[in-house]
Design a protein around this motif. Structure first.
Motif, PDB file in Angstrom:
ATOM      1  N   THR A  75      -7.117   2.746   5.021  1.00  0.00           N
ATOM      2  CA  THR A  75      -7.270   3.163   3.628  1.00  0.00           C
ATOM      3  C   THR A  75      -5.950   3.698   3.101  1.00  0.00           C
ATOM      4  OG1 THR A  75      -7.838   5.472   4.105  1.00  0.00           O
ATOM      5  CG2 THR A  75      -9.649   3.860   4.160  1.00  0.00           C
ATOM      6  N   LEU A  76      -5.882   3.812   1.786  1.00  0.00           N
ATOM      7  CA  LEU A  76      -4.690   4.377   1.163  1.00  0.00           C
ATOM      8  C   LEU A  76      -4.475   5.815   1.622  1.00  0.00           C
ATOM      9  CD1 LEU A  76      -2.353   4.124  -0.796  1.00  0.00           C
ATOM     10  CD2 LEU A  76      -3.931   4.672  -2.667  1.00  0.00           C
ATOM     11  N   MET A 100       0.830  -1.200   0.000  1.00  0.00           N
ATOM     12  CA  MET A 100       0.000   0.000   0.000  1.00  0.00           C
ATOM     13  C   MET A 100       0.869   1.256   0.000  1.00  0.00           C
ATOM     14  SD  MET A 100      -3.094  -1.038   2.651  1.00  0.00           S
ATOM     15  CE  MET A 100      -4.033   0.491   2.419  1.00  0.00           C
ATOM     16  N   CYS A 114      -4.076  -5.284  -2.452  1.00  0.00           N
ATOM     17  CA  CYS A 114      -2.900  -5.894  -1.827  1.00  0.00           C
ATOM     18  C   CYS A 114      -3.250  -7.219  -1.154  1.00  0.00           C
ATOM     19  CB  CYS A 114      -2.291  -4.932  -0.810  1.00  0.00           C
ATOM     20  SG  CYS A 114      -1.657  -3.420  -1.546  1.00  0.00           S
ATOM     21  N   ALA A 171      -4.704   0.037  -3.116  1.00  0.00           N
ATOM     22  CA  ALA A 171      -5.755  -0.092  -2.115  1.00  0.00           C
ATOM     23  C   ALA A 171      -5.575  -1.379  -1.314  1.00  0.00           C
ATOM     24  CB  ALA A 171      -7.124  -0.079  -2.788  1.00  0.00           C
ATOM     25  N   PHE A 172      -6.159  -1.398  -0.131  1.00  0.00           N
ATOM     26  CA  PHE A 172      -6.053  -2.556   0.749  1.00  0.00           C
ATOM     27  C   PHE A 172      -6.535  -3.829   0.055  1.00  0.00           C
ATOM     28  CE2 PHE A 172      -8.172  -5.467   3.672  1.00  0.00           C
ATOM     29  CZ  PHE A 172      -7.156  -5.766   4.565  1.00  0.00           C
ATOM     30  N   LYS A 188       1.147   2.593  -3.733  1.00  0.00           N
ATOM     31  CA  LYS A 188      -0.099   3.373  -3.710  1.00  0.00           C
ATOM     32  C   LYS A 188      -1.287   2.523  -4.152  1.00  0.00           C
ATOM     33  CE  LYS A 188       2.651   6.740  -2.718  1.00  0.00           C
ATOM     34  NZ  LYS A 188       2.905   7.052  -1.291  1.00  0.00           N
TER      35      LYS A 188
END
Length: 434
Positions: free
Chosen positions: A233-234, A170, A180, A176-177, A174
């Motif tokens: 969150t990102l 993440m 990943c 998102a959860f 960059k």
């Protein structure tokens, strides 16, 4: 030279790696221990599976309890996993015979560790579990043996490689959860049901064991406050980066005036800290003691890393090394008095999605002041199309507090919510500072 005859239950990735390592290092292990370490019997569910190892000269058991009772083994190795039977029954069967046990099973130890230690003491059997915490990092021996002359004040660490992999991806890419997590599952770092890892329970089991070793307490996973990483969150990861931090899922245990504080949660740590540099599936454990401070870093999972710890324990058995399971007699282990999380003190990152109207900022500031919370910074982000940004009509407000208490933060947030100025669930991440 005599043989140390090993019975091994569980022929998954770790079990197969242990057999290969014992064969590959046979000569050196014999020279180091004065005995030949040989697996003579195994237990697993599927005889037909190709594991890439030769099992032809070994006795086969369907029932691991029967293997544990085999009169022709000297040590029982449990690599099946699971907090209850058959792992529990098999380990007890071996201990009841006074037979040493080597296990990598943190769930078993977190739930039944005290009872198993009592049984080991009663029968004179050794119970070894280096592989149960942090994979190939020798943290158990470090706490139980190498730091015997120290008073440990704090243990903290990255104890779950799955979560660290996700948080690393993440931050670095960059992503998102969910993206990943899916990649971690594809690579085999996460299970199809990742709950145990990403919701913090795996870390809590390991922390419970470390707490007992560090502070002389009875193992009690229920005394640990647990949060996972699912809600991150990102935007949170990027905000941490802007503020000079990395986000890690930490397990932390420390002495306080009210007891041993044990907690698992996402934490912002300064980028220059050694533990902030630990990336991917790697684990790390930091120890703060009166005489020394140490940080141990290494592979926290995987066949070879875990097998390394198992074989190290087998070498101890071959040498006749045996001590108290958690470093002290069970009768002297203290109950883990849980320090209330509400009394935890530190800095906080608070992200609020607020109604974008006049007076909102003043309301937030007033509620923080009511609880005696001093703010280091307030950042407002305008709504827009970026991932993680607030929808139209709302704004993101990020607060960084000076040291305060969990209780004060929770009361302030509850008051802000009651005022009707937030549009979604607030995000709170604790901050570790120099």
């Amino acid at each position: 030279m005599s043989d140390l005859k090993v019975g091994l239950a569980g022929l998954g990735t770790v079990g197969a790696a242990v057999i290969r390592m014992l064969e590959r290092r046979a000569g050196d292990l014999a020279a180091r221990t004065g005995r030949n370490l040989k697996v003579v019997a195994v237990a697993a569910r599927d005889r037909t599976r190709d594991r890439g190892i030769d099992l032809s000269g070994m006795r086969w058991y369907e029932d691991p309890v029967a293997l544990a009772r085999d009169p022709d083994i000297d040590v029982f190795v449990e690599l099946m996993g699971g907090a209850d039977d058959p792992a529990k029954a098999a380990v007890l069967a071996a201990l009841d015979l006074g037979r040493p046990v080597v296990t990598a099973n943190k769930a078993l130890l977190a739930k039944w560790g005290v009872m198993l230690a009592e049984r080991a003491e009663a029968t004179g059997a050794g119970l070894h579990f280096e592989a149960a915490v942090a994979g190939g990092i020798p943290i158990v021996k470090t706490l139980r043996e190498s730091l015997a002359g120290n008073v440990v004040e704090r243990v903290s660490g990255i104890l779950n490689g799955t979560c660290n992999y996700i948080l690393t991806r993440m931050a670095d890419e960059k992503l998102a959860f969910d993206t990943c997590l899916a990649e971690a599952q594809r690579l085999g770092y996460a299970e199809a049901d990742p709950t145990f890892d990403i919701d913090g329970f795996d870390t809590a089991h390991k922390l419970a064991i470390l707490t007992s070793l560090a502070f002389g307490t009875r193992v009690d996973a229920d005394a640990i406050y647990v949060e996972g990483i699912r809600q991150l969150t990102l935007e949170d990861i990027e905000a941490a980066d802007d503020l000079g931090y990395k986000v890690k899922l930490l397990g932390v245990a420390l002495r306080t005036e009210t007891g041993i504080e044990q907690r698992v949660h996402p934490t912002m740590v300064p980028k220059h800290w050694p533990i902030a540099q630990v990336s991917g599936v790697t684990n790390a454990v930091a120890l703060d003691a009166d005489a020394v401070d140490l940080t141990l870093v290494g592979p926290g999972a995987g066949g070879d890393a875990t097998a390394s710890a198992v074989v190290g324990d087998l070498a101890d058995v071959a040498r006749g090394v045996k001590g108290f399971v958690f470093g002290l007699p069970v009768a002297t282990l203290m109950k883990a008095e849980r320090a209330p999380m509400q009394r935890h003190e530190g800095g906080y990152y608070i992200r609020l999605s607020v109604v974008n109207k006049p007076g909102t900022a003043a309301t937030i500031a007033r509620r923080m002041a009511d609880e005696g919370i001093s703010l280091e910074s307030i950042v407002q982000r305008r709504p827009g199309g970026l991932q993680g940004e607030a929808p139209q009509g709302t704004a993101r407000v990020i607060l960084i507090t000076y040291a305060t208490t969990e209780e004060a933060v929770r009361r302030a947030i509850a008051a802000i919510e009651a005022d009707g100025v937030v549009s979604s669930l607030p995000q709170v991440i604790r901050i570790e500072k120099d």
